[in-house]
Design a protein around this motif. Structure first.
Motif, PDB file in Angstrom:
ATOM      1  N   GLU A  86      44.425   9.388  92.291  1.00  0.00           N
ATOM      2  CA  GLU A  86      43.059   8.873  92.406  1.00  0.00           C
ATOM      3  C   GLU A  86      42.201   9.744  93.332  1.00  0.00           C
ATOM      4  O   GLU A  86      41.497   9.260  94.210  1.00  0.00           O
ATOM      5  CB  GLU A  86      43.048   7.411  92.856  1.00  0.00           C
ATOM      6  CG  GLU A  86      43.652   6.469  91.831  1.00  0.00           C
ATOM      7  CD  GLU A  86      43.389   4.999  92.147  1.00  0.00           C
ATOM      8  OE1 GLU A  86      42.724   4.700  93.155  1.00  0.00           O
ATOM      9  OE2 GLU A  86      43.865   4.152  91.374  1.00  0.00           O
ATOM     10  N   GLY A  87      42.307  11.056  93.113  1.00  0.00           N
ATOM     11  CA  GLY A  87      41.443  11.992  93.813  1.00  0.00           C
ATOM     12  C   GLY A  87      41.937  12.481  95.154  1.00  0.00           C
ATOM     13  O   GLY A  87      41.336  13.395  95.731  1.00  0.00           O
ATOM     14  N   ILE A  88      43.017  11.914  95.674  1.00  0.00           N
ATOM     15  CA  ILE A  88      43.569  12.361  96.964  1.00  0.00           C
ATOM     16  C   ILE A  88      44.837  13.167  96.701  1.00  0.00           C
ATOM     17  O   ILE A  88      45.778  12.661  96.078  1.00  0.00           O
ATOM     18  CB  ILE A  88      43.878  11.171  97.891  1.00  0.00           C
ATOM     19  CG1 ILE A  88      42.594  10.383  98.191  1.00  0.00           C
ATOM     20  CG2 ILE A  88      44.517  11.655  99.195  1.00  0.00           C
ATOM     21  CD1 ILE A  88      42.823   9.160  99.058  1.00  0.00           C
ATOM     22  N   PRO A  89      44.919  14.424  97.152  1.00  0.00           N
ATOM     23  CA  PRO A  89      46.090  15.254  96.873  1.00  0.00           C
ATOM     24  C   PRO A  89      47.283  14.888  97.749  1.00  0.00           C
ATOM     25  O   PRO A  89      47.136  14.258  98.801  1.00  0.00           O
ATOM     26  CB  PRO A  89      45.596  16.662  97.201  1.00  0.00           C
ATOM     27  CG  PRO A  89      44.568  16.449  98.268  1.00  0.00           C
ATOM     28  CD  PRO A  89      43.886  15.157  97.922  1.00  0.00           C
ATOM     29  N   PHE A  90      48.445  15.304  97.311  1.00  0.00           N
ATOM     30  CA  PHE A  90      49.660  15.200  98.128  1.00  0.00           C
ATOM     31  C   PHE A  90      49.746  16.461  98.980  1.00  0.00           C
ATOM     32  O   PHE A  90      49.915  17.565  98.465  1.00  0.00           O
ATOM     33  CB  PHE A  90      50.901  15.078  97.248  1.00  0.00           C
ATOM     34  CG  PHE A  90      51.048  13.743  96.575  1.00  0.00           C
ATOM     35  CD1 PHE A  90      51.809  12.728  97.152  1.00  0.00           C
ATOM     36  CD2 PHE A  90      50.428  13.491  95.366  1.00  0.00           C
ATOM     37  CE1 PHE A  90      51.941  11.500  96.534  1.00  0.00           C
ATOM     38  CE2 PHE A  90      50.550  12.262  94.739  1.00  0.00           C
ATOM     39  CZ  PHE A  90      51.308  11.257  95.322  1.00  0.00           C
TER      40      PHE A  90
END
Length: 281
Positions: free
Chosen positions: A157-161
């Protein structure tokens, strides 16, 4: 001397002394109140400036949202088994859930156009496994005029790991004035799912304040980057637990770089925390 006059003198002295003591008390309380209110209201950016700490980018009060996530690390069995759609060219090897590859074919890369070059290669199914899942991460990539390490990661949902368990790292070299990918490593997560409902995260200003009051930001340093990503905080058998974490890159006065990590869900510094591993929950 008239006794009544003496009484009045003592009475007036008593009243005057009380007024004097009360005025000292009130002034002291007022000054303490001003100091307290100043400490509470003084913006963290002003406090950083007072310590000669500069910030490269704008710092916001925005409150994003994120999850507790669970995911399992891919072992690339489909590639090993030669399943349809899971074959890549070049020489590759898998060790400890990390795919290493020396690709062949078109591996041209333009460091000046890193985003578009990264996207092009990630769409090439002969180059990489499930590359379309990865997004270019300029905050943690390194590049100069001669070579670079271009990093990408999966997102939720738009947040990277921002974690070693979900990452593509392309090694870029220059051959005859042409930049190319000489090799890459890849890790991948599967079965990514939320463990709780979406939660409000602490803002950039709030986590900077936490780092400041915990003395994690040296004086005369520069905060060069602040970025948000999911980071592994727990390993339970084959499953990992990830939380949103603020990463703060700081260049100190002696030119060294440190990266501080703050849990965006509870505003706790986790820079030096180890990842607990639970074998039998």
């Amino acid at each position: 001397m008239d006794f009544r006059k003496i009484e009045w003198i003592f009475f007036l002295v008593f009243i005057g002394l009380n007024i004097f003591l009360f005025s000292i008390y009130w002034n002291n309380q007022h000054e303490q109140s001003l100091v307290t209110n100043s400490n509470q209201r003084e913006d963290i950016l002003q406090r950083l400036e007072n310590d000669d700490i500069s910030v490269t980018d704008e710092v916001t009060d925005d409150h994003k949202e994120g999850y507790y996530l669970s995911a399992e690390q891919d072992t690339f069995e489909s590639l090993v088994n030669g399943d349809a759609g899971s074959t890549i060219s070049g020489i590759w090897d898998i060790s400890d859930k990390v795919l290493s590859s020396t690709p062949t074919g078109d591996t041209d890369f333009d460091l000046k156009k890193a985003t578009s070059s990264f996207r092009r290669l990630m769409k090439d199914k002969q180059f990489i496994v499930d590359g379309e899942e990865y997004t270019y991460l300029p905050d943690i990539s390194k590049k100069d005029n001669e070579l670079g390490k271009i990093v990408g990661a999966q997102t939720y949902e738009g947040i990277p790991f921002i974690d070693e368990t979900s990452r593509v790292t392309l090694d870029i070299v220059k051959n005859d004035d042409q930049e190319q990918v000489s090799k890459y490593t890849q890790t991948r997560l599967k079965e990514i799912e939320p463990l709780r409902e979406k939660m409000t995260l602490y803002s950039e200003k709030e986590i900077l304040n936490t780092l400041y009051i915990n003395n994690n930001i040296p004086s005369k340093s520069t905060i060069t980057n602040i970025y948000l990503g999911y980071f592994r905080t727990l390993e339970v058998r084959e499953k990992n637990v990830y939380v949103p974490v603020w990463f703060v890159r700081i260049k100190t006065s002696d030119k060294t770089t440190q990266i501080e990590k703050v849990n965006a869900l509870n505003n706790q510094v986790i820079t030096n925390n180890l990842v607990p591993k639970v074998e039998n929950p």
